[in-house]
Design a protein around this motif. Structure first.
Motif, PDB file in Angstrom:
ATOM      1  N   TYR A   1      46.677  42.435  26.063  1.00 30.09           N
ATOM      2  CA  TYR A   1      45.333  42.154  26.536  1.00 30.09           C
ATOM      3  C   TYR A   1      44.657  41.194  25.563  1.00 30.09           C
ATOM      4  O   TYR A   1      45.130  40.975  24.435  1.00 30.09           O
ATOM      5  N   ASN A   2      43.547  40.615  26.008  1.00 33.59           N
ATOM      6  CA  ASN A   2      42.866  39.559  25.253  1.00 33.59           C
ATOM      7  C   ASN A   2      43.829  38.417  24.925  1.00 33.59           C
ATOM      8  O   ASN A   2      43.851  37.906  23.810  1.00 33.59           O
ATOM      9  N   CYS A   3      44.641  38.045  25.904  1.00 36.22           N
ATOM     10  CA  CYS A   3      45.637  36.982  25.707  1.00 36.22           C
ATOM     11  C   CYS A   3      44.953  35.621  25.874  1.00 36.22           C
ATOM     12  O   CYS A   3      44.948  35.027  26.963  1.00 36.22           O
ATOM     13  N   THR A   4      44.376  35.136  24.801  1.00 35.74           N
ATOM     14  CA  THR A   4      43.566  33.917  24.889  1.00 35.74           C
ATOM     15  C   THR A   4      44.385  32.696  25.269  1.00 35.74           C
ATOM     16  O   THR A   4      43.898  31.809  25.970  1.00 35.74           O
ATOM     17  N   ASP A   5      45.651  32.635  24.840  1.00 35.64           N
ATOM     18  CA  ASP A   5      46.476  31.466  25.156  1.00 35.64           C
ATOM     19  C   ASP A   5      46.817  31.396  26.635  1.00 35.64           C
ATOM     20  O   ASP A   5      47.155  30.330  27.150  1.00 35.64           O
ATOM     21  N   GLN A   6      46.768  32.530  27.343  1.00 32.35           N
ATOM     22  CA  GLN A   6      47.176  32.548  28.742  1.00 32.35           C
ATOM     23  C   GLN A   6      46.042  32.169  29.690  1.00 32.35           C
ATOM     24  O   GLN A   6      46.240  32.066  30.893  1.00 32.35           O
ATOM     25  N   GLN A   7      44.860  31.953  29.168  1.00 29.59           N
ATOM     26  CA  GLN A   7      43.759  31.563  30.029  1.00 29.59           C
ATOM     27  C   GLN A   7      43.888  30.116  30.491  1.00 29.59           C
ATOM     28  O   GLN A   7      43.318  29.731  31.509  1.00 29.59           O
ATOM     29  N   ALA A   8      44.649  29.332  29.744  1.00 36.48           N
ATOM     30  CA  ALA A   8      44.786  27.915  30.086  1.00 36.48           C
ATOM     31  C   ALA A   8      46.142  27.575  30.687  1.00 36.48           C
ATOM     32  O   ALA A   8      46.361  26.452  31.113  1.00 36.48           O
ATOM     33  N   ARG A   9      47.053  28.558  30.715  1.00 26.27           N
ATOM     34  CA  ARG A   9      48.377  28.294  31.274  1.00 26.27           C
ATOM     35  C   ARG A   9      48.929  29.571  31.879  1.00 26.27           C
ATOM     36  O   ARG A   9      48.519  30.675  31.522  1.00 26.27           O
ATOM     37  N   PRO A  10      49.854  29.456  32.808  1.00 25.27           N
ATOM     38  CA  PRO A  10      50.374  30.661  33.468  1.00 25.27           C
ATOM     39  C   PRO A  10      51.203  31.512  32.510  1.00 25.27           C
ATOM     40  O   PRO A  10      51.826  30.988  31.581  1.00 25.27           O
ATOM     41  N   PRO A  11      51.235  32.827  32.716  1.00 23.48           N
ATOM     42  CA  PRO A  11      52.031  33.700  31.848  1.00 23.48           C
ATOM     43  C   PRO A  11      53.522  33.561  32.153  1.00 23.48           C
ATOM     44  O   PRO A  11      53.905  33.027  33.195  1.00 23.48           O
ATOM     45  N   PRO A  12      54.381  34.053  31.262  1.00 25.67           N
ATOM     46  CA  PRO A  12      55.827  34.067  31.560  1.00 25.67           C
ATOM     47  C   PRO A  12      56.094  34.851  32.843  1.00 25.67           C
ATOM     48  O   PRO A  12      55.338  35.766  33.196  1.00 25.67           O
ATOM     49  N   PRO A  13      57.157  34.526  33.555  1.00 22.24           N
ATOM     50  CA  PRO A  13      57.411  35.191  34.847  1.00 22.24           C
ATOM     51  C   PRO A  13      57.666  36.689  34.736  1.00 22.24           C
ATOM     52  O   PRO A  13      57.517  37.405  35.734  1.00 22.24           O
ATOM     53  N   THR A  14      58.071  37.174  33.557  1.00 24.28           N
ATOM     54  CA  THR A  14      58.330  38.617  33.404  1.00 24.28           C
ATOM     55  C   THR A  14      57.046  39.406  33.162  1.00 24.28           C
ATOM     56  O   THR A  14      57.081  40.635  33.137  1.00 24.28           O
ATOM     57  N   TRP A  15      55.914  38.737  32.973  1.00 19.37           N
ATOM     58  CA  TRP A  15      54.651  39.422  32.744  1.00 19.37           C
ATOM     59  C   TRP A  15      53.969  39.693  34.075  1.00 19.37           C
ATOM     60  O   TRP A  15      53.952  38.852  34.966  1.00 19.37           O
ATOM     61  N   ALA A  16      53.388  40.871  34.196  1.00 21.44           N
ATOM     62  CA  ALA A  16      52.661  41.239  35.417  1.00 21.44           C
ATOM     63  C   ALA A  16      51.210  41.503  35.066  1.00 21.44           C
ATOM     64  O   ALA A  16      50.904  42.125  34.032  1.00 21.44           O
ATOM     65  N   HIS A  17      50.296  41.027  35.912  1.00 22.90           N
ATOM     66  CA  HIS A  17      48.881  41.303  35.698  1.00 22.90           C
ATOM     67  C   HIS A  17      48.620  42.809  35.799  1.00 22.90           C
ATOM     68  O   HIS A  17      49.156  43.490  36.660  1.00 22.90           O
ATOM     69  N   VAL A  18      47.781  43.300  34.901  1.00 26.29           N
ATOM     70  CA  VAL A  18      47.347  44.686  34.934  1.00 26.29           C
ATOM     71  C   VAL A  18      45.950  44.725  35.517  1.00 26.29           C
ATOM     72  O   VAL A  18      45.070  43.960  35.108  1.00 26.29           O
ATOM     73  N   ASN A  19      45.748  45.591  36.479  1.00 28.63           N
ATOM     74  CA  ASN A  19      44.467  45.684  37.157  1.00 28.63           C
ATOM     75  C   ASN A  19      43.494  46.489  36.305  1.00 28.63           C
ATOM     76  O   ASN A  19      43.501  47.719  36.317  1.00 28.63           O
ATOM     77  N   CYS A  20      42.684  45.797  35.532  1.00 29.50           N
ATOM     78  CA  CYS A  20      41.752  46.451  34.619  1.00 29.50           C
ATOM     79  C   CYS A  20      40.356  46.444  35.206  1.00 29.50           C
ATOM     80  O   CYS A  20      39.838  45.399  35.597  1.00 29.50           O
ATOM     81  N   ALA A  21      39.737  47.607  35.244  1.00 32.03           N
ATOM     82  CA  ALA A  21      38.378  47.687  35.768  1.00 32.03           C
ATOM     83  C   ALA A  21      37.357  47.185  34.761  1.00 32.03           C
ATOM     84  O   ALA A  21      36.252  46.830  35.120  1.00 32.03           O
ATOM     85  N   ASN A  22      37.762  47.164  33.480  1.00 32.29           N
ATOM     86  CA  ASN A  22      36.790  46.813  32.446  1.00 32.29           C
ATOM     87  C   ASN A  22      37.051  45.450  31.830  1.00 32.29           C
ATOM     88  O   ASN A  22      36.638  45.167  30.720  1.00 32.29           O
ATOM     89  N   GLY A  23      37.771  44.583  32.501  1.00 36.47           N
ATOM     90  CA  GLY A  23      38.043  43.276  31.940  1.00 36.47           C
ATOM     91  C   GLY A  23      38.547  42.321  32.994  1.00 36.47           C
ATOM     92  O   GLY A  23      38.892  42.725  34.113  1.00 36.47           O
ATOM     93  N   PRO A  24      38.594  41.031  32.681  1.00 38.27           N
ATOM     94  CA  PRO A  24      39.063  40.048  33.665  1.00 38.27           C
ATOM     95  C   PRO A  24      40.542  40.227  33.961  1.00 38.27           C
ATOM     96  O   PRO A  24      41.313  40.699  33.135  1.00 38.27           O
ATOM     97  N   LEU A  25      40.916  39.823  35.152  1.00 38.38           N
ATOM     98  CA  LEU A  25      42.292  40.006  35.604  1.00 38.38           C
ATOM     99  C   LEU A  25      43.271  39.125  34.855  1.00 38.38           C
ATOM    100  O   LEU A  25      44.421  39.477  34.686  1.00 38.38           O
ATOM    101  N   ASN A  26      42.808  37.982  34.364  1.00 39.15           N
ATOM    102  CA  ASN A  26      43.762  36.976  33.886  1.00 39.15           C
ATOM    103  C   ASN A  26      44.124  37.091  32.413  1.00 39.15           C
ATOM    104  O   ASN A  26      44.785  36.217  31.882  1.00 39.15           O
ATOM    105  N   ASP A  27      43.672  38.148  31.706  1.00 42.03           N
ATOM    106  CA  ASP A  27      44.066  38.211  30.298  1.00 42.03           C
ATOM    107  C   ASP A  27      44.683  39.557  29.911  1.00 42.03           C
ATOM    108  O   ASP A  27      44.780  39.875  28.737  1.00 42.03           O
ATOM    109  N   SER A  28      45.086  40.362  30.881  1.00 41.00           N
ATOM    110  CA  SER A  28      45.754  41.635  30.599  1.00 41.00           C
ATOM    111  C   SER A  28      47.053  41.704  31.373  1.00 41.00           C
ATOM    112  O   SER A  28      47.071  41.476  32.588  1.00 41.00           O
TER     113      SER A  28
END
Length: 293
Positions: free
Chosen positions: A141-168
């Protein structure tokens, strides 16, 4: 004219009597002390040495870390731990075995703040080993580098109620390794991890199911089989938390019944310079314990 009052008073007295009877009966149930170390059931689980069931077994029926609580739904949990670990299955052995547990507080797989620590960290305080059969589930989480580029294909988004979808994110590694063996994780993320047993085809996107399935622990305890085979009963000294063998003639000093032991002294087979004041009773003799049964 006074009959209603007498009836009401009698009803109150009867109710009070019934309540007192119920309280006394409950106290009698609660004060009935356990008397046996025979295996007990909690739901579908068989609880036996080195595990013991609180309220059913005597404390000397098992080790402190193996104390189990059983709720009204037949759910067994490790009692003396920081987290709530539900026991899913137990595989017994003579002096070692395995059991599968689920961290009940994290089993919903959400991005709770508690995930920001190693979810199995307190198990290091108990005589359990995380099995090498497990895999390792990473939360990032708090993956700042992934906000500007897509994550590796083995990473899956975690549905967090307390944070943005694109950094967990979550991803599943091939095998479990202790914390000090972790490699660098890309993405400039904050990382937490937990062991999961896994199943064929599992991936990071299956993080909820993986957490609910739990992970495997291994244990090793003192050899109880030798005591039982010699006619004894395995019990645990509650002061020192160590195995005792209770025999028909008392507690054995050697974890087995019927044995006789004595110390025998022998001289070493090699020669060495001896001082002038040397005596044969000094520490140059070798003492060993000889036992026969």
């Amino acid at each position: 004219m006074h009959t209603p009052f007498r009836v009401a008073a009698a009803a109150v007295l009867c109710s009070a009597t019934l309540l007192l009877t119920a309280v006394l009966a409950t106290d009698a149930i609660n004060t009935t002390a356990p008397t046996s170390c025979d295996p007990a059931a909690c739901g579908a689980l068989r609880i036996a040495y080195p595990f013991w069931l609180a309220g059913t077994h005597l404390p000397q029926c098992g080790y402190r870390a193996f104390q189990v609580s059983c709720d009204g739904n037949g759910t067994a949990s490790l009692k003396n731990s920081l987290w709530t670990y539900q026991i899913r299955e137990i595989n017994y052995g003579d002096d070692n075995g395995t059991f599968r547990i689920t961290n009940a507080q994290l089993a919903d797989g959400t991005c709770d703040i508690e995930l920001r620590v190693n979810a199995s960290s307190d198990l290091g305080l108990a005589p359990f080993t995380i099995s090498a059969a497990n895999r390792q589930l990473f939360y990032l989480y708090n993956c700042t580098d992934q906000q500007a580029r897509p994550p590796p294909p083995t990473w899956a988004h975690v549905n967090c109620a307390n944070g943005p979808l694109n950094d967990s994110f979550a991803f599943l590694a091939d095998r479990y390794m202790p914390e000090d063996k972790w490699g660098a994780v890309p993405g400039n993320c904050t990382v937490s991890t937990m062991p999961v047993l896994g199943y064929p085809g599992a991936a990071g996107k299956d993080y909820r199911r993986l957490m609910k399935e739990g992970f495997l622990l291994e244990y090793t305890v003192d050899d109880c089989a030798g005591c039982v085979d010699s006619g004894g009963l395995c019990r645990v000294n509650t002061v020192y938390d160590m195995l005792e063998c209770h025999c028909p003639d008392g507690v054995s000093d050697f974890i087995i019944c019927g044995g006789q032991c004595q110390f025998i002294s022998v001289l070493p087979l090699f020669n060495f310079p001896r001082p002038a004041n040397y005596h044969s009773s000094q520490a140059s003799e070798i003492n060993y314990l000889a036992c026969h049964y």
